[in-house]
Design a protein around this motif. Structure first.
Motif, mmCIF file in Angstrom:
data_model
loop_
_atom_site.group_PDB
_atom_site.id
_atom_site.type_symbol
_atom_site.label_atom_id
_atom_site.label_comp_id
_atom_site.label_asym_id
_atom_site.label_seq_id
_atom_site.Cartn_x
_atom_site.Cartn_y
_atom_site.Cartn_z
ATOM 1 N N GLU A 179 -1.742 11.371 -2.664
ATOM 2 C CA GLU A 179 -2.532 11.625 -1.452
ATOM 3 C C GLU A 179 -3.932 11.008 -1.453
ATOM 4 O O GLU A 179 -4.419 10.513 -0.426
ATOM 5 N N GLN A 180 -4.540 11.013 -2.647
ATOM 6 C CA GLN A 180 -5.908 10.478 -2.772
ATOM 7 C C GLN A 180 -5.976 9.032 -2.267
ATOM 8 O O GLN A 180 -7.007 8.597 -1.733
ATOM 9 N N MET A 231 -7.859 4.597 1.459
ATOM 10 C CA MET A 231 -7.552 3.666 2.555
ATOM 11 C C MET A 231 -8.376 4.036 3.798
ATOM 12 O O MET A 231 -8.858 3.175 4.517
ATOM 13 N N ARG A 232 -8.523 5.317 4.026
ATOM 14 C CA ARG A 232 -9.286 5.782 5.187
ATOM 15 C C ARG A 232 -10.762 5.384 5.059
ATOM 16 O O ARG A 232 -11.384 4.946 6.027
ATOM 17 N N HIS A 290 0.818 -1.221 0.000
ATOM 18 C CA HIS A 290 0.000 0.000 0.000
ATOM 19 C C HIS A 290 0.848 1.267 0.000
ATOM 20 O O HIS A 290 0.408 2.301 -0.491
ATOM 21 N N GLY A 291 2.062 1.159 0.539
ATOM 22 C CA GLY A 291 2.985 2.293 0.487
ATOM 23 C C GLY A 291 3.340 2.605 -0.968
ATOM 24 O O GLY A 291 3.438 3.761 -1.372
ATOM 25 N N LYS A 292 3.499 1.557 -1.769
ATOM 26 C CA LYS A 292 3.837 1.757 -3.183
ATOM 27 C C LYS A 292 2.666 2.412 -3.920
ATOM 28 O O LYS A 292 2.839 3.340 -4.717
ATOM 29 N N LYS A 293 1.454 1.927 -3.617
ATOM 30 C CA LYS A 293 0.271 2.512 -4.268
ATOM 31 C C LYS A 293 0.117 3.981 -3.876
ATOM 32 O O LYS A 293 -0.248 4.820 -4.697
ATOM 33 N N LEU A 294 0.404 4.262 -2.616
ATOM 34 C CA LEU A 294 0.314 5.653 -2.156
ATOM 35 C C LEU A 294 1.303 6.520 -2.940
ATOM 36 O O LEU A 294 0.982 7.635 -3.358
ATOM 37 N N GLU A 295 2.482 5.965 -3.164
ATOM 38 C CA GLU A 295 3.514 6.687 -3.902
ATOM 39 C C GLU A 295 3.073 6.918 -5.356
ATOM 40 O O GLU A 295 3.225 8.001 -5.909
#
Ligand SMILES: C[S@@+](CC[C@H](N)C(=O)[O-])C[C@H]1O[C@@H](n2cnc3c(N)ncnc32)[C@H](O)[C@@H]1O
Length: 282
Positions: free
Chosen positions: A92-93, A98-99, A83-88
């Motif tokens: 921000e969206q 995830m929230r 998920h860190g990679k997807k965030l990158e």
């Protein structure tokens, strides 16, 4: 010093050595901690037996899942890498996606992801009990070194939790329930770290003056062994509620300089004198 993976306003990292210095546990002591928060105190005290609770289900679920091996440091690594990679990639969206998922599922892994990428490491909910802390913008939010740091923190607490087996219990409930269950147990030693009125108070529920008074009266009027952390004074005023309730010949108040790192408001980051309140030595 063990640093737990969960960030929360009011985390007592700096108080831990003072707490340890002011307690005297035996092998039979049951450590009862009804306002667990991040667990920083529990993991550093590392008692043989512990009953710990919080009314924040997310925190308790996270620890319970480690205890039942549904979450491990390896699972955390894989989750944060993915998920860190997807965030990158998405930006921000993705944090807000995830929230949204987290607010529907309450999955502890999503909680950890949000907790470690949200603004100021706060845990705050709106009136619908939805986690509502915004994203903390940072290049490469889940960089390799950051993931390793979190995974190592999880690994340490995982090892400790598993080493205690059933001797440690994590329970989601109101402080009063835990208190009532153990108040007559002669082996129980309580550590209380309630929210402070008008500070840090947006946890899962509000902590208002009435509840605080009820809490102070309850612990004062029962014959229990305890240590309570709270604030004693700041540069503007003394905490009169503490002074009125505990500055007497029944209790000892140990004063400690402390500085708050976590907190949304600048005003909350001022240096304050913290205190530990404990039963007078006999
Ligand atoms: C000051 S924090 C504890 C911080 C903890 N000592 C640490 O080092 O991380 C207070 C905790 O009390 C919990 N809490 C608030 N109201 C509560 C209640 N009525 N019953 C049980 N827990 C409550 C909050 O969810 C929060 O985790």
């Amino acid at each position: 010093m063990i640093i737990t993976p969960i960030k929360i306003q009011g985390k007592k990292t700096k108080l831990v050595p003072h707490i340890i210095e002011n307690i005297d546990l035996t092998d039979n002591t049951i450590w009862v901690e009804p306002f667990l928060g991040s667990g920083e105190v529990l993991f550093n005290v590392n008692p043989n037996k512990a009953i710990v609770s919080d009314n924040n289900k997310l925190i308790i679920d996270f620890y319970k899942k480690i205890q039942t091996k549904k979450i491990s440091s390896q699972i955390v690594r894989e989750f944060l890498e993915e998920h860190g990679k997807k965030l990158e990639d998405i930006g921000e969206q993705y944090y807000y996606e995830m929230r949204d998922i987290f607010n529907k599922t309450h999955d502890p892994l999503y909680f950890l992801f949000l907790n470690r990428s949200c603004f100021n490491g706060m845990i705050r909910f709106n009136s619908k009990k939805e986690f509502n802390v915004p994203f903390c913008k940072k290049e490469n939010r889940f960089a390799k070194a950051y993931i390793t740091k979190i995974v190592n923190q999880v690994k340490k607490i995982e090892d400790i939790i598993l080493s205690h087996g059933d001797n440690w219990q994590f329970i989601c409930c109101d402080w009063k329930e835990t208190f009532n269950k153990y108040k007559n147990n002669k082996n129980a030693f309580f550590y209380f770290d309630p929210p402070y009125i008008n500070r840090n108070s947006d946890y899962f529920n509000k902590w208002e003056e009435k509840e605080n008074n009820d809490f102070f009266n309850t612990i004062k009027n029962n014959q229990i062994n305890f240590i309570l952390s709270n604030w004693y004074s700041n540069k503007y005023r003394n905490n009169d509620v503490i002074i009125n309730n505990f500055e007497n010949n029944q209790f000892t108040i140990v004063k400690i300089d402390h500085f708050y790192h976590v907190g949304g408001k600048e005003a909350n980051r001022n240096s304050i004198i913290e205190c530990l309140i404990k039963n007078k030595d006999e």
